[in-house]
Every structure is written in structure tokens, then in C-alpha cells.
Scaffold this active site. Structure first.
Site, short mmCIF file in Angstrom:
data_model
loop_
_atom_site.label_atom_id
_atom_site.label_comp_id
_atom_site.label_asym_id
_atom_site.label_seq_id
_atom_site.Cartn_x
_atom_site.Cartn_y
_atom_site.Cartn_z
N GLU A 29 -6.96 4.87 8.10
CA GLU A 29 -6.50 6.05 7.39
C GLU A 29 -7.93 7.21 6.44
O GLU A 29 -8.24 8.36 6.99
CB GLU A 29 -5.13 6.20 6.59
N ASN A 62 1.11 -1.70 0.17
CA ASN A 62 0.32 -0.01 -0.25
C ASN A 62 1.24 1.38 -0.04
O ASN A 62 1.28 1.61 0.98
CB ASN A 62 -0.88 0.00 1.21
N LYS A 107 -0.42 4.25 -0.10
CA LYS A 107 -0.65 5.63 -0.03
C LYS A 107 -0.15 7.20 -0.36
O LYS A 107 -0.12 6.23 -1.86
CB LYS A 107 -0.14 5.75 2.06
N GLU A 134 -5.65 -5.01 10.26
CA GLU A 134 -4.70 -4.64 10.28
C GLU A 134 -4.70 -3.49 12.12
O GLU A 134 -5.67 -2.18 12.26
CB GLU A 134 -4.32 -3.14 10.18
N GLY A 191 2.00 1.96 10.75
CA GLY A 191 3.37 3.69 10.13
C GLY A 191 3.37 3.75 11.75
O GLY A 191 4.46 4.77 11.83
N HIS A 242 -9.39 1.29 4.73
CA HIS A 242 -8.57 1.43 5.69
C HIS A 242 -8.26 2.84 6.66
O HIS A 242 -9.56 3.45 6.12
CB HIS A 242 -7.29 2.38 4.23
N SER A 275 3.18 -2.12 10.16
CA SER A 275 4.52 -2.32 10.90
C SER A 275 5.42 -3.91 10.00
O SER A 275 5.77 -3.92 10.64
CB SER A 275 4.94 -1.94 11.96
#
Ligand code: PEP
Length: 248
Positions: free
Chosen positions: A96, A9, A11, A165, A171, A94, A209
Site C-alpha cells: 500500500e 498490521n 493499517k 505479500e 485485503g 508494504h 488474507s
């Protein structure tokens, strides 16, 4: 069980020059690997990535799709538009997107539905925040998020990919232990089994991560069918090390 599935991904990272160099380095080694692999690129780079990946073993993915079919939705990208670029996978839900764009479970379920209708495999992300984990709500949160997608897409739920996730691991450099990941993956597997006789077709990826150092241990867990990889997918050598770990 199908080959492991490893998805990068990107991003909101990349440029025409950086993408070309990253993809050429990855493609140079991809041929000998047995895992399935894809990269989810920013929408403006779909055409470039489609051309560079044509005929390769690296599939093309998108990072989001509109919950609407077409029309007056400025800035949105529809599933049919993604299909025009031979997109094979699309991330939906996701954390985010859920966090910064207010996407609800219902919206995520609709996005998965749009992708499926266009012949694109949605990678449905679920995961708990640190506060939810500390409050003992991990299972309830991921089950609620997946239940919404099952509710809307029950008839073809075996066509999705799920990515667990944990929000606190994305991250941050913090990774779920292999045991923590396996525990949640088993919960999700059981939920899918209750919804479809073909739950074994659903790949459940771990994301948060994941990197060259921890991928092998995570991938060794029985219900970890692959990875969704952010930062580490931007470095060709690190991504390739992970693809090799998934090909064993
Ligand atoms: C992600 O964005 O899906 C992700 C897992 O990011 P990272 O690997 O950087 O934690």
C-alpha cells in the site's frame, strides 16, 4: 528454527477505546502461547500501545518509517522517534506504501537501513501484482525488491524479517495456496542464503488474507516462518486463533 512470528498490521484502523479493548483481550490469552507476536499500530497510538504492552509477550511495531534521519520532512516519523516508544518492529515497503505513496525499491531499502540503525527490526514486504503473476514475473519481482534491501543492508541482512505479500491477496479474501507461498518463500530463502551465512535467522512471513481458517496450513510449510496479518488481526478471537496455530 526460531518460534513462528505473527504480526498484526492494523493499517489505518483503531481508536483509543477500540485499541484498549482489542489489546486487553489478546493479552489475556497471550501468556500461554509459544509463538512470537507483535502488533503494528498507527503512529498516533504508539504511546498508548507501549503502555498497554509493557512487560507483555506482545511486541510493539510501527507501519512505516522515514527514509531520512531528521529534519524538514513534514509529516514523517523517524526511526529514532519510533525507538523512543520502544518499537521493536517496523513494516517497510508494504504494497500500500509502494502503490499509493510511490515508494521505490531504493526508498524501501533506505527505510530498512534507518530502522536497523535505530535497533528496530524492519519487516520488509515484497510481493507481485496479479498482472505480474499472470506474466510469470513473480520470482523476478520479489527477487528485485529483496535485492535492493540486500544491496543497501548486506552487512546486517540477517537482522531483517521478510514478508511475502502477494498484492493480489492483500485485503481481497484471495490467499496464496500453501504451495504457492512455499514456492516463493523458498526462492527468497535461497536469495538470502546467497547473501549471508546466517539466512536461517531471517523469518520469512506470509501475508495476504491470512485468517483463522487458513493459517495452520500456511504455517505448516517449511519456509513459512509466520504471518503478517491485516484484517484478521483486528478481531481478538481470530488473531488469537492464529497465534495458537503458530504455537503448535
Ligand atoms: C497486510 O496488510 O499486510 C495484509 C496482509 O492484509 P490482509 O491480511 O487484510 O490481507
Amino acid at each position: 528454527m526460531a518460534a513462528k512470528l505473527m504480526v498484526g498490521n492494523w493499517k489505518m484502523n483503531g481508536s483509543l477505546a477500540a485499541n484498549a479493548s482489542l489489546l486487553s483481550e489478546v493479552l489475556a490469552v497471550m501468556g500461554g502461547l509459544t509463538c512470537r507476536a507483535a502488533v503494528c499500530v498507527p503512529a498516533p497510538y504508539l504511546a498508548q500501545a507501549q503502555a498497554l504492552l509493557a512487560g507483555s509477550a506482545l511486541a510493539l511495531g510501527a507501519q512505516d518509517v522515514s527514509a531520512h534521519e531528521a529534519g524538514a520532512y513534514t509529516g514523517e516519523v523517524s526511526a529514532d522517534m519510533l525507538r523512543d516508544f520502544a518499537v521493536r518492529y517496523c513494516i517497510v515497503g508494504h504494497s500500500e506504501r509502494r502503490q499509493y505513496h510511490g515508494e521505490s525499491d531504493v526508498t524501501v531499502a533506505s527505510k530498512a537501513q534507518r530502522a536497523l540503525a535505530a535497533g528496530i527490526t524492519p519487516i520488509v514486504c515484497v510481493g507481485e501484482s496479479l498482472a505480474e503473476r499472470d506474466a510469470g514475473q513473480t520470482e523476478a519481482v520479489v527477487k528485485r525488491q529483496l535485492a535492493a534491501v540486500i544491496h543497501t543492508n548486506g552487512h546486517c541482512i540477517s537482522e531483517i524479517v521478510v514478508a511475502y505479500e502477494p498484492v493480489w491477496a492483500i485485503g481481497t479474501g484471495l490467499t496464496a495456496t500453501p504451495e504457492q507461498a512455499q514456492h516463493v518463500h523458498a526462492v527468497l530463502r535461497a536469495q538470502l542464503q546467497a547473501a549471508t551465512a546466517h539466512a536461517d535467522r531471517v523469518s520469512i512471513l506470509y501475508g495476504g488474507s491470512m485468517n483463522a481458517a487458513n493459517a495452520a496450513d500456511l504455517l505448516a510449510q517449511p519456509d513459512v516462518d509466520g504471518g503478517l496479518i491485516g484484517g484478521a488481526a483486528l478481531k481478538a478471537s481470530e488473531f488469537l486463533t492464529m497465534l495458537k496455530a503458530a504455537s503448535r
